[in-house]
Structure formats: structure tokens, C-alpha cells
Design a protein around this motif. Structure first.
Motif, PDB file in Angstrom:
ATOM      1  N   HIS A 146       0.847  -1.200   0.000  1.00  0.00           N
ATOM      2  CA  HIS A 146       0.000   0.000   0.000  1.00  0.00           C
ATOM      3  C   HIS A 146       0.874   1.239   0.000  1.00  0.00           C
ATOM      4  O   HIS A 146       1.729   1.416   0.844  1.00  0.00           O
ATOM      5  CB  HIS A 146      -0.894   0.012   1.228  1.00  0.00           C
ATOM      6  N   GLN A 147       0.679   2.075  -0.987  1.00  0.00           N
ATOM      7  CA  GLN A 147       1.423   3.323  -1.037  1.00  0.00           C
ATOM      8  C   GLN A 147       0.458   4.438  -1.363  1.00  0.00           C
ATOM      9  O   GLN A 147      -0.249   4.385  -2.362  1.00  0.00           O
ATOM     10  CB  GLN A 147       2.514   3.251  -2.110  1.00  0.00           C
ATOM     11  N   CYS A 148       0.421   5.416  -0.522  1.00  0.00           N
ATOM     12  CA  CYS A 148      -0.424   6.556  -0.831  1.00  0.00           C
ATOM     13  C   CYS A 148       0.023   7.750  -0.017  1.00  0.00           C
ATOM     14  O   CYS A 148       0.864   7.641   0.862  1.00  0.00           O
ATOM     15  CB  CYS A 148      -1.902   6.249  -0.606  1.00  0.00           C
ATOM     16  N   GLU A 149      -0.546   8.871  -0.340  1.00  0.00           N
ATOM     17  CA  GLU A 149      -0.138  10.106   0.314  1.00  0.00           C
ATOM     18  C   GLU A 149      -1.300  10.749   1.045  1.00  0.00           C
ATOM     19  O   GLU A 149      -1.146  11.763   1.708  1.00  0.00           O
ATOM     20  CB  GLU A 149       0.391  11.105  -0.727  1.00  0.00           C
ATOM     21  N   SER A 150      -2.481  10.191   0.884  1.00  0.00           N
ATOM     22  CA  SER A 150      -3.643  10.891   1.422  1.00  0.00           C
ATOM     23  C   SER A 150      -3.618  10.881   2.946  1.00  0.00           C
ATOM     24  O   SER A 150      -3.194   9.909   3.562  1.00  0.00           O
ATOM     25  CB  SER A 150      -4.927  10.247   0.897  1.00  0.00           C
ATOM     26  N   PRO A 151      -4.071  11.964   3.542  1.00  0.00           N
ATOM     27  CA  PRO A 151      -4.067  12.025   5.000  1.00  0.00           C
ATOM     28  C   PRO A 151      -5.185  11.185   5.594  1.00  0.00           C
ATOM     29  O   PRO A 151      -6.183  10.919   4.936  1.00  0.00           O
ATOM     30  CB  PRO A 151      -4.290  13.514   5.282  1.00  0.00           C
TER      31      PRO A 151
ATOM     32  N   ASN B 127      -7.556   0.830  -1.578  1.00  0.00           N
ATOM     33  CA  ASN B 127      -6.626   0.038  -2.379  1.00  0.00           C
ATOM     34  C   ASN B 127      -7.182  -0.357  -3.732  1.00  0.00           C
ATOM     35  O   ASN B 127      -6.438  -0.736  -4.610  1.00  0.00           O
ATOM     36  CB  ASN B 127      -6.244  -1.242  -1.627  1.00  0.00           C
ATOM     37  N   GLY B 128      -8.485  -0.315  -3.867  1.00  0.00           N
ATOM     38  CA  GLY B 128      -9.084  -0.949  -5.033  1.00  0.00           C
ATOM     39  C   GLY B 128      -9.419   0.014  -6.149  1.00  0.00           C
ATOM     40  O   GLY B 128      -8.827   1.084  -6.282  1.00  0.00           O
ATOM     41  N   ASP B 129     -10.416  -0.338  -6.909  1.00  0.00           N
ATOM     42  CA  ASP B 129     -10.760   0.437  -8.094  1.00  0.00           C
ATOM     43  C   ASP B 129     -11.596   1.663  -7.744  1.00  0.00           C
ATOM     44  O   ASP B 129     -12.034   2.385  -8.622  1.00  0.00           O
ATOM     45  CB  ASP B 129     -11.508  -0.450  -9.104  1.00  0.00           C
TER      46      ASP B 129
ATOM     47  N   THR C  42      -9.534  -6.069  -8.199  1.00  0.00           N
ATOM     48  CA  THR C  42      -8.276  -6.765  -7.962  1.00  0.00           C
ATOM     49  C   THR C  42      -7.599  -6.290  -6.685  1.00  0.00           C
ATOM     50  O   THR C  42      -6.445  -6.590  -6.456  1.00  0.00           O
ATOM     51  CB  THR C  42      -7.315  -6.549  -9.139  1.00  0.00           C
ATOM     52  N   CYS C  43      -8.292  -5.556  -5.874  1.00  0.00           N
ATOM     53  CA  CYS C  43      -7.657  -5.053  -4.664  1.00  0.00           C
ATOM     54  C   CYS C  43      -7.411  -6.190  -3.688  1.00  0.00           C
ATOM     55  O   CYS C  43      -7.964  -7.275  -3.819  1.00  0.00           O
ATOM     56  CB  CYS C  43      -8.502  -3.964  -4.014  1.00  0.00           C
ATOM     57  N   ILE C  44      -6.574  -5.871  -2.724  1.00  0.00           N
ATOM     58  CA  ILE C  44      -6.137  -6.913  -1.798  1.00  0.00           C
ATOM     59  C   ILE C  44      -7.317  -7.479  -1.004  1.00  0.00           C
ATOM     60  O   ILE C  44      -7.378  -8.674  -0.722  1.00  0.00           O
ATOM     61  CB  ILE C  44      -5.024  -6.360  -0.879  1.00  0.00           C
TER      62      ILE C  44
END
Lengths: 514, 395
Positions: A213-218, A284-286, A299-301
Motif C-alpha cells: 500500500h502506497q499513498c499520500e492521502s491524510p 486500495n481498489g478500483d 483486484t484489490c487486496i
């Protein structure tokens, strides 16, 4: 590590598994001799071991446990027999020595577990080459290494530079094993139990620990999960974990459907599980909202882990027309009322003995039996009586099962009540009978298919107390050891504690992935 | 087929000689099943143990081989021949010598190459480990009632609201010198290292340090719109036409984020104190330990103090006002104050909270009633919170 398959592309020449650091190359001096004679012996040994594995795991166990004694009498036992690695004979334990001294055959395979017995060591030996095959067969049911082979075609930095991994990673302490409690932040035990079952879910663990999981959202709940996995599996701290970020992410979340969860009161663990799954899916998903009742693929985890598909078949009683409807599910909710234990029916004649309901009884009720309903048939274009039958079209990797223990009783005294009936659940569950494939008559004698539908119990969530107040505790399995999680407290649990628990939520993981 | 014998392979369940044939068959079958179960378990355990020993033998001989060559060499597979009692190192490969179950007695961790401790250190089957050996950090899990798998236990939860009786019941009396609590009293230094206290965490919104057991309640009122503030906000909205500042439902009125004005503190400290106590009784929002509690366990109080430094100071003010029975308490406070200082860096708090906490902690360490800004901030908060509902302070 470079775990290269023991079978190279050419099926003719079998290779001994490459040496691994910190591991001897052979199981014992005698298997070393066997593999070092010549290529031919190596080939036949490995081929023979494979065919033994096939006969043990893919056919009726009767075959591998039937021996022909020295007196020519055919004998079938319940207890393990020994299959000779160097000839097609199957022997009883008593005959091993005689066979060995007569034929000079020294290796035998146990018919229950396919363990290799070396007569010269007079012990079971665990040879890396044979072990790899055995585990592959036992777990996935095939020897195919297609996925691995594809992997090997990629440029492998590890091969070019053996220090690649050690130079680019920090090795977690041996103490960090993911076993930590989570502090109760004030009536949050319903969250803790679900978080623990996520933490000890190998699929989710691998996803988060491999930087999935990689993201920047707070205030991202998935980032908070990421942090939590890191803290559990990479730090030496044995004190409880403070799930502050999860909690705040939970408070900040704006899921209307779960708004009533966001209180400081005690809540339902199952609702929290649904909330967490949907929230993580969205992170994580669509990005599409999982609509209840529709067939939603993603296809998300979370979808890869928990979601399966149900198929309900409605047969019109008038024109025999069949309608199929497919919908995805996150978990199977099983009612506990109006379920007749299978054992009760058999015992009817024998007298009223207290029978215990089993998980299989509940599954039978939902996914094997059919019920009557009314529906509007397209062919007849009128309301008709119909039979509806639900079965599982696609099984998930992790099967979540909820027992409907909290029920809203209708009637004069309308109130919610807790059903305290104990339900027995197995450590390993065969889901084949509830699938659409089994409905079609497949898989009666197909051991490979049955194996792909075998699930192992992963974690159990238990609710103690009354409907409006109580406490959640959970049991999770790490390897073969069970642990009891009670908020910040982690204790070793006995198998009997786990199996005697009055489960509310169960998580089963498909065996072929474990 | 001959008549079945009266037992199976394990020979544990034996039918009587003159038993009917079905009886014998049942005994034999059950006995065989039992044999199979034991067989499978044995195979599993044997595999784990023998593989671990064989790997240990390999690790040892590899280490020897690496040591035997020039240490400056980076070659992972030196071309030397080394032999131990249990394994041979040759051409970069390790082969076994004999049965590792016999030749190798200890188990080395495949990761850190340190010996594994093979028995728990406490509880069921516990033995004291050899102090001269450095073991791998992965220890067998401890099974001991009242303790977790690492042999840890927790101090009893604080005198929380609603659970007072229950909590006080098992609490150890700090005045009894013979009780373990007396030993633990006051300073965490004297406390056994396996007795842990509940940590604090920082609220992601207001950045205040909250004792973990109250975190949910706090977030409810800080982030969410539940609890006292919500109903207040609603009440205010209805009764008050100037809803301009109340637009945001998610923020409780009188956001705790607000920077305190220097003047605000002087507003009305006395009234505030009274208010605060009432409010404490209403909600378990962590503030100062109530003075009504006659025997607060020193440990619990310490935790609270750590989390909520203003609490101590507020309390001092109360003491100054001359309530009775405060001698003991004050003393305890002093001890606590000291212990807090010692404990804070030692304590392992998961991630986030620690830096903030320390900063917050330091200014209030000496329990003198002059905490400056912090207190001022609180005062202001409370004031603005209650400003709309002056008519009815909750009782």
C-alpha cells in the motif's frame, strides 16, 4: 532466496536442490550417496518419489496402504504402510528389514505423510530435494512450477549480486513475531479482535509488509494498517499496541452506512469487519463502491482475500425454467435457528440425546438445501412457485463466516436477543460440497479438487456476555500454535480452548496458499 | 480373512478375549486411529526438530569455514574443507555426518545464528536461562496465569468511572507494606520490569496526549460528534440563533486547538475549577484525578499524571484551597512527580506519542502551580465550552 525448482525445464534430467546457506545439502549421508551415484539413479529416485506422492495424495488411501505380505496375502491396514523408493513394492513395518536385506533397498516412504525413512540411519530423514517435492504436492497438488519459472526469466539481481538482499534490507529482530496485544481504547474490543485477525492473516500480512500500500492521502485507514503491520512485525516491543491511528481514521471516515458504529459504545465486531473491509477496498481498489447484491470484481487486496461469489439458481415449478444470479460476498452469514443437526436426524429413533450443532449443519442448511419462494417467471410471465438454491460459485482465499448470534426477535416482546447455542467447527473444513461444481456432480472422487477446497481455521472471534454488553476475545493461529488475544493481553491457547469457544466469527484460509 | 485381533497397532485399547467380534473390531479400529494420530504428530515434531538440528550443524560448519579463511575476503563460499562432529564443509557445500539428532545438541537460530533458548524462562516448565550464554531473542512463550506470553503483566487500570468498585477490589493496597503494591509504589524504578502501565497516545486532531484507555472517548468528543459536546452543540444550535461558529458539526465548540490567549487564564480560575470537577464526574475525559478518591493507587495516578500534566497542577491549587485529608495525597504526588521524570524516557511507547509527550511533560514536572500557557489553554477551552450553556452545568 533463490529457491529454484528441483525440476529443470527438461524433464529428463532431475537435479538435486541447490545448496542453501545454513542448510545441509542432503538429508543424510545415505541420500547423499544415492544422489551422487550417477544421473540415472537421481532421475529414477526423483521420478519414483513423485509417482509415490501421486499415489499417496491423489488416489484413494486404500491403494497405498495395501501391502502384499511375504506369504502372498493381501493386507490393507488403517495404519501407515511403507512404499519402497527403489521398487514398486509396498511393505508393512515388519517386512522392512527383510526387504532391505534381500533387495538392498534402503529408502521407504510413509504412506500417510510421504516422509522418507532411511533404513541405514534407522530414522526418518528430511532431504531438501524430496521435501520440496513433498510440500509442493501436499499443498498445491501439483509439481508445476510455471509461476516460478516465469519469475526466473526476469533479470534476477540476487543472482548477480548475492549481497543484494542483505545490502538493501534491514532484518527484523528474531523477537518481532507479530504477537502483541492491542490496548482497549475504551469499548474498542470489537475493533481489536478484527484487527488481530487481520494481523495474523498471511495474505494481508504479506501485502502490507511488502509495501503493497502506497499513498499520500491524510488519515488513510490503509496507511494506518500499514503502520500497524510494521509495528507488529518489525519492532521488538512486546507491550500492547495503541491503535490510535486506526481509531482516528475510523472516527474521521465518512461512511454513512456505518455511521452508527462511530460511537464510544460497544459495537458489533462483524459490522466493524465489514466496515474495515470496505474502507480498505476503497483505499486500495478500483474506487468503486462494492454494491451489495451485485457481482463486483476488483483486484484489490481485500477482494483477493475475502471476496467470493455466490450463485443462486431459481427453478420455476411451472415451466422448469432456470434463472441464475451471481453475487459476490464478503462473508457467509449463517443463521443458527431452524437448523437441524444431521446427527439429530439419525438419532431420532435412538432417543433424544443432546446433539451439538456443527458448522457443516449450518452450511448444509444454507448451501445445499433449497427453499421455496415465489417469483415472477419470465417464461410464464406470471408469479410462480419456484425452488431456489444457493451455492458457492467461487470460493475466496480467506473464508469469513459469521454466525447470526444476535437476532431481533419479532412478536409481542420485540427485542434483540443473543443465541448462545454452541456450534462445533472443524480445524480443517472441506467446502467442496457447497460449491456449484459439486452441485454439477463433479469432484466425487477428485482428490485434487477436494484439496483445493480445503480450508484451515485461521482465527476465531468470540463474544462473551449479553447482547447489549459484553466483551470480545479472539484466537489466532500462528504456524501451528494458537494464541488467545484479550485486548492487550496475549496468551498461549490450547486447541481445546479454541474449539470449545462459542464462535461468533470464523476465518478459514484455503490450504493451498498456506 | 482371519478374525481380527483384539487390539490395533498401538495396543492401547484392548478388547476382552471373549468379547464379541464386533467389539474386537471396534477396539482394533479405534486403536489404529489413535496410532495414526500419534504417528502424524510425531512425524511433524520430528521434522521440525531434525531440520532445526541439521541446519544448526550446517550453520556451525559454515561459520568455521568462514573463520578459517582470511577475514578480509568477501567470498561467501570459501574453497576450504572443514569438518566438525556433525557436518563436513567441502566445495562450498555442507553435508551431514551422522544423525543430527545425535550429533547436535543445541539449536541455532537460522537468522541471527545465536542459540535458541529451549525452555520458557518462567511459568509452566520455566527454567532460568544460563546467564553466560547470549540467546536468540526469540524465546519460548511463557504460560503463567496472570501473565502474557512474554511474562508481562499490567498495572490495574486506573480508577475509571463506572468501574470504580470493580477496579478497586483487586487493587493492591499501597498502605500495606507487605503487599507487592508497596514495593511498586511510587517510582517505576522499583517496579519489576515486567509490570507495564498503560501508555498514552496522541490524538491526531488536537495533538493532546491521552491515556490509551480513554482514547476512544476522547476521539468521540474531539473528532466525532458524540458525547457531551455534541449534545451541547445541538442544544446551543437550537437555543442560540448565532450558529455561525457552530457550522462545523465535527468540531466541538471551543476547539481545543485554539492558541491560548495570555489573558484568558486570569478570567475566573475559581469558577473554572468547580466546573471542571463537575464535568469530570460527567465524562471520563482525562483531566485531574478527583480529590474525592481517598486512596488512589500511586501507580495509577502516576500514569494519569504522565498523560495529563495540567492535572497535577490543578490539583495543587485545590490542595492550596485547604481541603482536608490531602497530606497523604500530596506526598504521593511528589513521589509520583519524581517517578514520572524517571519513567518517561525508559518507557516504550509505540511510535508517535513519545516526542510530543516529553515536550508536554517537561514544563510541568515540578508540581508548582505555575504551568503558564498550558493551564491557560485549558481554562479557555472549558470556558468557551460552557459559555453557551451557562444556565445548566451538568450535574
Amino acid at each position: 532466496m533463490a529457491a529454484r525448482p528441483a525440476t529443470p525445464a527438461s524433464p529428463k534430467n532431475h537435479k538435486v536442490k541447490d545448496a542453501q546457506p545454513g542448510q545441509p545439502m542432503y538429508g543424510c549421508e545415505h541420500t547423499q550417496k544415492l544422489f551422487n551415484q550417477d544421473q540415472n539413479t537421481t532421475n529414477t529416485s526423483i521420478q519414483h518419489y513423485k509417482s509415490i506422492l501421486r499415489s499417496i495424495f491423489d488416489t484413494n488411501p486404500l491403494i497405498s496402504q495395501t501391502t502384499k505380505g511375504s506369504d502372498g496375502v493381501i493386507h490393507t491396514t488403517l495404519t501407515p504402510a511403507w512404499l519402497c523408493l527403489q521398487c514398486p513394492g509396498t511393505l508393512t513395518e515388519e517386512d522392512l528389514v527383510r526387504h532391505g536385506s534381500k533387495k538392498q533397498h534402503r529408502f521407504y516412504v510413509d504412506s500417510r505423510n510421504a516422509a522418507l525413512y532411511c533404513q541405514m540411519c534407522d530414522d526418518i530423514v528430511w532431504d531438501p530435494t524430496f521435501e520440496e517435492l513433498r510440500i509442493q504436492k501436499q499443498v498445491t497438488g501439483t509439481f508445476s512450477t510455471s509461476r516460478k519459472r516465469k519469475h526466473e526469466e526476469l533479470p534476477d539481481p540476487i543472482k548477480d549480486n548475492p549481497t543484494f538482499i542483505s545490502a538493501n534490507t534491514t532484518i527484523a529482530s528474531c523477537k518481532a513475531n507479530g504477537l502483541r496485544g492491542i490496548y482497549n481504547a475504551g469499548a474498542t474490543c470489537y475493533q481489536n479482535v478484527v484487527l488481530q485477525s487481520f494481523l495474523h492473516n498471511p495474505i494481508l500480512r504479506n501485502f502490507y509488509l511488502s509495501d503493497g500500500h502506497q499513498c499520500e492521502s491524510p488519515h488513510c485507514l490503509s496507511c494506518a494498517m500499514d503502520d500497524m503491520f510494521q509495528d507488529f512485525y518489525a519492532s521488538e516491543v512486546t507491550n500492547g499496541y495503541t491503535a490510535a491511528n486506526i481509531l482516528s481514521g475510523f472516527w474521521i471516515s465518512e461512511k454513512k452506512a456505518f455511521e452508527n458504529l462511530v460511537t464510544t459504545k460497544e459495537q458489533d465486531a462483524h459490522e466493524f469487519f465489514q466496515f474495515l473491509a470496505e474502507e480498505l477496498h476503497e483505499r486500495n481498489g478500483d474506487g468503486k463502491k462494492p454494491e451489495i447484491g451485485s457481482e463486483h470484481s476488483c483486484t484489490c487486496i481485500i477482494h483477493q482475500t475475502f471476496y467470493g461469489k455466490l450463485q443462486s439458481t431459481t427453478t420455476c415449478q411451472n415451466c422448469q425454467g432456470v434463472t441464475n444470479q451471481v453475487q459476490s460476498f464478503l462473508d457467509l452469514s449463517l443463521p443458527l435457528e431452524n437448523v437441524t443437526p444431521a446427527s439429530a436426524k439419525k438419532k431420532k429413533a435412538g432417543g433424544a440425546k443432546a446433539t451439538v450443532m456443527t458448522l457443516q449443519d449450518c452450511l448444509d442448511e444454507e448451501y445445499i438445501k433449497s427453499d421455496k419462494c415465489e417469483y415472477r417467471c419470465h417464461n410464464c410471465s406470471s408469479m410462480q412457485q419456484a425452488r431456489r438454491q444457493t451455492s458457492i460459485k467461487r470460493l475466496p482465499n480467506v473464508l469469513a463466516i459469521q454466525f447470526k448470534r444476535f437476532e431481533y426477535k419479532q412478536g409481542r416482546h420485540e427485542r434483540a436477543a443473543k443465541i448462545d447455542t454452541p456450534v462445533q467447527f472443524p480445524l480443517s473444513l472441506n467446502m467442496l460440497p457447497y460449491t456449484s461444481r459439486a452441485r454439477g456432480g463433479e469432484g466425487k472422487e477428485n482428490y485434487e479438487l477436494a484439496r483445493s477446497c480445503t480450508y484451515d481455521l485461521l482465527s476465531v472471534i468470540v463474544h462473551v456476555g449479553e447482547i447489549d454488553t459484553g466483551h470480545y476475545v479472539s484466537y489466532c493461529r500462528v504456524g501451528d500454535q494458537w494464541f488467545a488475544f484479550n485486548d492487550h493481553k496475549v496468551e498461549v491457547a490450547q486447541l481445546s480452548d479454541v474449539l470449545n469457544a462459542k464462535a461468533y466469527l470464523l476465518f478459514y484460509m484455503v490450504r493451498s496458499l498456506s | 480373512m482371519s478374525a481380527p485381533e483384539n487390539t490395533g497397532k498401538a495396543g492401547v485399547l484392548v478388547a476382552a478375549e471373549d468379547a464379541p467380534i464386533t467389539d474386537k473390531l471396534a477396539h482394533a479400529t479405534l486403536d489404529d486411529v489413535l496410532y495414526n494420530i500419534v504417528h502424524d504428530i510425531l512425524i511433524k515434531v520430528h521434522r521440525d526438530e531434525k531440520t532445526a538440528r541439521a541446519n544448526t550443524a550446517a550453520i556451525k560448519v559454515e561459520k568455521l569455514a568462514l573463520n578459517s579463511i582470511d577475514s578480509s575476503s568477501t567470498d561467501q563460499r570459501p574453497d576450504v574443507e572443514v569438518e566438525t562432529d556433525s557436518a563436513i564443509y567441502k566445495d562450498g557445500n555442507v553435508t551431514l555426518k551422522g544423525n543430527p539428532l545425535k550429533t547436535t545438541k543445541e539449536i541455532l537460530c537460522p537468522k541471527c545464528h545465536l542459540p535458541r533458548l529451549l525452555h520458557p524462562t518462567d511459568g509452566k516448565g520455566g527454567k532460568k536461562p544460563d546467564p553466560s550464554v547470549i540467546y536468540c531473542k526469540k524465546h519460548p512463550y511463557i504460560e503463567k496465569p496472570g501473565y502474557d506470553i512474554y511474562g508481562q503483566t499490567w498495572v490495574a487500570p486506573g480508577p475509571g468511572r463506572g468501574k470504580k468498585k470493580k477496579d478497586m477490589k483487586d487493587k493492591l493496597d499501597p498502605n500495606d507494606p507487605s503487599s507487592p503494591a508497596a514495593i511498586m509504589e511510587g517510582s517505576a524504578k522499583d517496579r519489576p520490569p515486567n509490570v507495564l502501565s498503560f501508555p498514552s497516545a496522541t490524538c491526531s486532531k488536537c495533538k493532546r496526549c491521552i491515556l490509551v484507555t480513554r482514547l476512544n472517548n476522547h476521539m468521540g468528543s474531539c473528532i466525532g460528534n458524540s458525547g457531551r459536546n455534541a449534545s451541547r452543540a445541538a442544544a446551543q444550535k437550537i437555543s442560540n440563533s448565532n450558529g455561525g461558529s457552530q457550522n462545523n458539526d465535527n468540531t466541538p465548540p471551543g476547539s481545543q486547538k485554539g492558541t491560548p490567549l495570555p489573558t484568558s487564564r486570569a478570567a475566573s480560575p475559581r469558577k473554572r475549577d468547580g466546573d471542571e470537577f463537575d464535568e469530570d464526574a460527567e465524562e471520563s475525559d482525562p483531566t485531574n484525578p478527583k480529590k474525592k478518591k481517598l486512596k488512589p493507587t500511586a501507580l495509577n495516578k502516576k500514569v494519569i499524571l504522565k498523560a495529563k500534566s495540567p492535572a497535577a497542577t490543578l490539583k495543587k491549587e485545590k490542595i492550596a484551597k485547604g481541603s482536608s485529608m490531602l497530606n497523604v495525597e500530596q506526598k504521593a504526588d511528589d513521589i509520583d512527580g519524581n517517578s514520572t521524570v524517571q519513567v518517561a524516557p525508559k518507557k516504550s511507547v509505540p511510535k508517535g506519542p513519545s516526542p510530543t509527550k516529553k515536550i508536554k511533560l517537561n514544563p510541568s514536572k515540578p508540581p508548582v502551580p505555575s504551568p503558564g500557557g498550558k493551564k491557560g489553554k485549558r481554562d479557555r477551552d472549558m470556558e468557551s465550552e460552557s459559555s453557551g450553556t451557562l444556565s445548566s452545568p451538568p450535574r
